[in-house]
Enzyme design. Structure first.
Site, PDB file in Angstrom:
ATOM      1  N   ALA A 120      40.220  27.053 -12.529  1.00 65.09           N
ATOM      2  CA  ALA A 120      39.830  26.045 -11.546  1.00 65.09           C
ATOM      3  C   ALA A 120      39.337  26.678 -10.253  1.00 65.09           C
ATOM      4  O   ALA A 120      38.313  26.256  -9.697  1.00 65.09           O
ATOM      5  CB  ALA A 120      41.013  25.118 -11.266  1.00 65.09           C
TER       6      ALA A 120
ATOM      7  N   GLY B 269      49.168  28.176 -23.918  1.00 60.60           N
ATOM      8  CA  GLY B 269      50.170  28.306 -24.971  1.00 60.60           C
ATOM      9  C   GLY B 269      51.550  28.611 -24.462  1.00 60.60           C
ATOM     10  O   GLY B 269      52.533  27.950 -24.847  1.00 60.60           O
ATOM     11  N   VAL B 270      51.666  29.600 -23.563  1.00 60.79           N
ATOM     12  CA  VAL B 270      53.006  29.988 -23.109  1.00 60.79           C
ATOM     13  C   VAL B 270      53.592  28.977 -22.131  1.00 60.79           C
ATOM     14  O   VAL B 270      54.814  28.822 -22.058  1.00 60.79           O
ATOM     15  CB  VAL B 270      53.023  31.410 -22.497  1.00 60.79           C
ATOM     16  CG1 VAL B 270      52.641  32.452 -23.542  1.00 60.79           C
ATOM     17  CG2 VAL B 270      52.136  31.519 -21.272  1.00 60.79           C
TER      18      VAL B 270
ATOM     19  N   LYS C 119      51.789  21.403 -14.371  1.00 62.20           N
ATOM     20  CA  LYS C 119      52.749  21.944 -13.401  1.00 62.20           C
ATOM     21  C   LYS C 119      53.886  20.961 -13.152  1.00 62.20           C
ATOM     22  O   LYS C 119      55.031  21.368 -12.908  1.00 62.20           O
ATOM     23  CB  LYS C 119      52.036  22.281 -12.081  1.00 62.20           C
ATOM     24  CG  LYS C 119      50.873  23.237 -12.224  1.00 62.20           C
ATOM     25  CD  LYS C 119      51.220  24.468 -13.049  1.00 62.20           C
ATOM     26  CE  LYS C 119      49.990  25.207 -13.528  1.00 62.20           C
ATOM     27  NZ  LYS C 119      49.319  24.608 -14.679  1.00 62.20           N
TER      28      LYS C 119
ATOM     29  N   CYS D 222      41.177  19.312 -14.948  1.00 63.58           N
ATOM     30  CA  CYS D 222      42.191  20.026 -14.156  1.00 63.58           C
ATOM     31  C   CYS D 222      43.188  19.067 -13.520  1.00 63.58           C
ATOM     32  O   CYS D 222      44.398  19.195 -13.695  1.00 63.58           O
ATOM     33  CB  CYS D 222      41.526  20.881 -13.092  1.00 63.58           C
ATOM     34  SG  CYS D 222      42.696  21.768 -12.041  1.00 63.58           S
TER      35      CYS D 222
ATOM     36  N   GLY E  61      38.142  14.250 -10.643  1.00 60.31           N
ATOM     37  CA  GLY E  61      39.050  15.395 -10.698  1.00 60.31           C
ATOM     38  C   GLY E  61      38.951  16.165 -11.991  1.00 60.31           C
ATOM     39  O   GLY E  61      39.426  17.291 -12.098  1.00 60.31           O
TER      40      GLY E  61
ATOM     41  N   HIS F   4      61.766  39.633   5.441  1.00 65.47           N
ATOM     42  CA  HIS F   4      62.937  39.791   4.577  1.00 65.47           C
ATOM     43  C   HIS F   4      63.916  38.638   4.826  1.00 65.47           C
ATOM     44  O   HIS F   4      64.132  38.259   5.972  1.00 65.47           O
ATOM     45  CB  HIS F   4      63.631  41.116   4.895  1.00 65.47           C
ATOM     46  CG  HIS F   4      64.915  41.307   4.146  1.00 65.47           C
ATOM     47  ND1 HIS F   4      64.949  41.701   2.834  1.00 65.47           N
ATOM     48  CD2 HIS F   4      66.215  41.139   4.536  1.00 65.47           C
ATOM     49  CE1 HIS F   4      66.216  41.785   2.436  1.00 65.47           C
ATOM     50  NE2 HIS F   4      67.000  41.450   3.451  1.00 65.47           N
TER      51      HIS F   4
ATOM     52  N   ASP G 264      33.496  26.196 -16.099  1.00 60.87           N
ATOM     53  CA  ASP G 264      33.820  26.599 -17.462  1.00 60.87           C
ATOM     54  C   ASP G 264      32.637  26.572 -18.418  1.00 60.87           C
ATOM     55  O   ASP G 264      32.714  27.134 -19.507  1.00 60.87           O
ATOM     56  CB  ASP G 264      34.920  25.701 -18.036  1.00 60.87           C
ATOM     57  CG  ASP G 264      36.251  25.888 -17.331  1.00 60.87           C
ATOM     58  OD1 ASP G 264      36.311  26.670 -16.362  1.00 60.87           O
ATOM     59  OD2 ASP G 264      37.236  25.254 -17.753  1.00 60.87           O
TER      60      ASP G 264
END
Length: 466
Positions: free
Chosen positions: A319, A186-187, A51, A42, A39, A445, A311
């Site tokens: 990914a 970073g964020v 996540k 990632c 894997g 909706h 990468d």
């Protein structure tokens, strides 16, 4: 195990393992080489465990604001940092086991060890005991990924100055953290730690945070982060870190002069570099440029029978890009008809902080620079019934169309669950869908996705809900 294969893939990240599976599906005898865990970064130390951390942080935010949803909680909610980290690692481990299952299901041989390509379509694999075995293949795909970039002025020691891998496995939550770089890594970490109570400072070299995004996205995220208590310094540079004391002293050059910060942890999140050292490129004659392996549109290197994806090549370090490149590469090897090169201007980018960011195509500034006469539509999520009901009215949906032909040039979202709706734009752009067709496509909706239609209506002067 056999020593000869049709395809050997070096690296089992989202590029490598997907390429291996597709090769097996197409009838090729396939092996994959991995030095650590199936894997790759990632699944084990990147996309997936971060996540999980972000979800824990979001749940804590919900609990802190439970009264806003009509729920009373007796007692003070506190994050159990160790349990948060443990959950993240558990999620990562389960996903890695899933890749192990996929390898068995697709009859792919897994060769654990350090791989090194050799001339003559060969590869050496050295296992943990130092034993080396040689394997041959008609095609060798290099998918070695990347690692955190180390800044010359900020050497990473793994204790006081860390990179993303250490940031998701700290033994205890730091009271203060300075994050160098405000890209996705970073964020995202800034949100995780700040929401759980760490005092976070972001230092960004460029004039705005998330600098690859549309300028309005950057402004909106900065506004939300300041509300969260994150200090942001843009057009600024960390020039030195003194780690000799209990706290690290960080020297930052800002537009207002040099400032110093005493923090417990410094997180270096200034991008990634390709893993191309010590894998046999020089001996095999494979060319590189600016730290990346050079390839053609179908990921063939300059040496016949050797390919590179993900990468370690020039494309976006994402990914889903690596996975798509792996499939294109293998299908071209198999000789399938109508294999098309990747359109790198239609790659979605997602950042999973709160509020989320999702984008694809031209920014407004880039569209103008490219010479387009554009229509721009924005729809604030404060006007979205779904966002308001979720208690997340921050952000907006922004769409950009070519005025003459209606071509969908770009889309830039920031807000609740927007990473789940960007695929509509990607598919529509691939199908050359125009803004006029989006106007007539009925959206459900209440959803966040209907904000895409609302923004399109705004672009064409037909806004209903504004």
């Amino acid at each position: 195990m056999a020593s000869q294969y049709d395809v050997i893939v070096l690296g089992s990240g989202p590029g490598g393992y997907v390429a291996a599976i597709r090769a097996s599906q197409l009838g090729m005898k396939t092996a994959i080489v991995e030095r650590e865990s199936l894997g790759g970064i990632c699944l084990n130390w990147g996309c997936i465990p971060t996540k999980a951390l972000l979800k824990s942080a979001q749940v804590f935010e919900y609990i802190k604001h439970a009264e806003n949803y009509g729920i009373t909680i007796n007692g003070e909610a506190k994050p159990d940092f160790g349990a948060v980290i443990k959950r993240s690692r558990g999620v990562a481990d389960s996903m890695s086991k899933g890749v192990t299952f996929l390898m068995k299901k697709n009859k792919i041989d897994v060769l654990f060890g350090n791989g090194k390509v050799k001339p003559g379509k060969k590869i050496d694999v050295t296992d943990k005991d130092g034993k080396t075995a040689e394997y041959e293949a008609k095609h060798i795909i290099i998918a070695t990924g990347g690692r955190a970039r180390a800044l010359p002025a900020v050497p990473i020691d793994g204790e006081k100055v860390i990179e993303y891998r250490k940031a998701m496995s700290l033994a205890k939550q730091p009271e203060s953290m300075l994050v160098i770089g405000s890209g996705a890594i970073g964020v995202e970490f800034a949100y995780v730690y700040a929401s759980m109570g760490t005092k976070v400072t972001i230092v960004e070299f460029m004039p705005r945070i998330v600098p690859v995004e549309d300028e309005e996205i950057s402004k909106e995220l900065a506004k939300n982060y300041k509300k969260l208590g994150v200090d942001i310094y843009t057009s600024s540079e960390v020039t030195k870190v003194d780690t000799s004391g209990k706290l690290s002293k960080v020297f930052v050059k800002t537009p207002d002069g040099e400032k110093t910060f005493d923090v417990e942890v410094v997180l270096s999140a200034a991008g990634v570099v390709a893993n191309i050292e010590n894998i046999g490129l020089e001996e095999t004659g494979i060319k590189t440029e600016r730290g990346k392996i050079t390839t053609d549109d179908f990921y063939r290197t300059n040496v016949d029978g050797y390919y590179a994806i993900g990468d370690c090549t020039k494309g976006q370090a994402l990914a889903h890009v690596a996975s798509a490149e792996g499939i294109i590469c293998v299908e071209k090897i198999a000789g399938l008809d109508h294999v098309e090169p990747m359109n790198y201007n239609n790659i979605p980018g997602c950042t999973y902080c709160t509020p989320e960011i999702a984008s694809v195509g031209y920014t407004e500034a880039a569209a103008k620079e490219a010479g387009y006469d554009i229509l721009v539509g924005k729809f604030p999520l404060s006007a979205s019934g779904k966002a308001k009901a979720a208690g997340a009215p921050e952000g907006f949906v922004k769409v950009i169309f070519d005025k003459k032909y209606g071509e969908w040039l770009g889309a830039h979202f920031i807000g609740y669950n927007v990473t789940e709706i960007i695929a509509e734009v990607v598919a529509a752009r691939r199908l050359e869908t125009t803004g006029h067709e989006i106007l007539k496509a009925v959206h459900p909706h209440p959803t966040i996705s209907e904000s895409i239609k609302d923004a399109t209506e705004a672009a064409y002067g037909e806004a209903i809900h504004l």
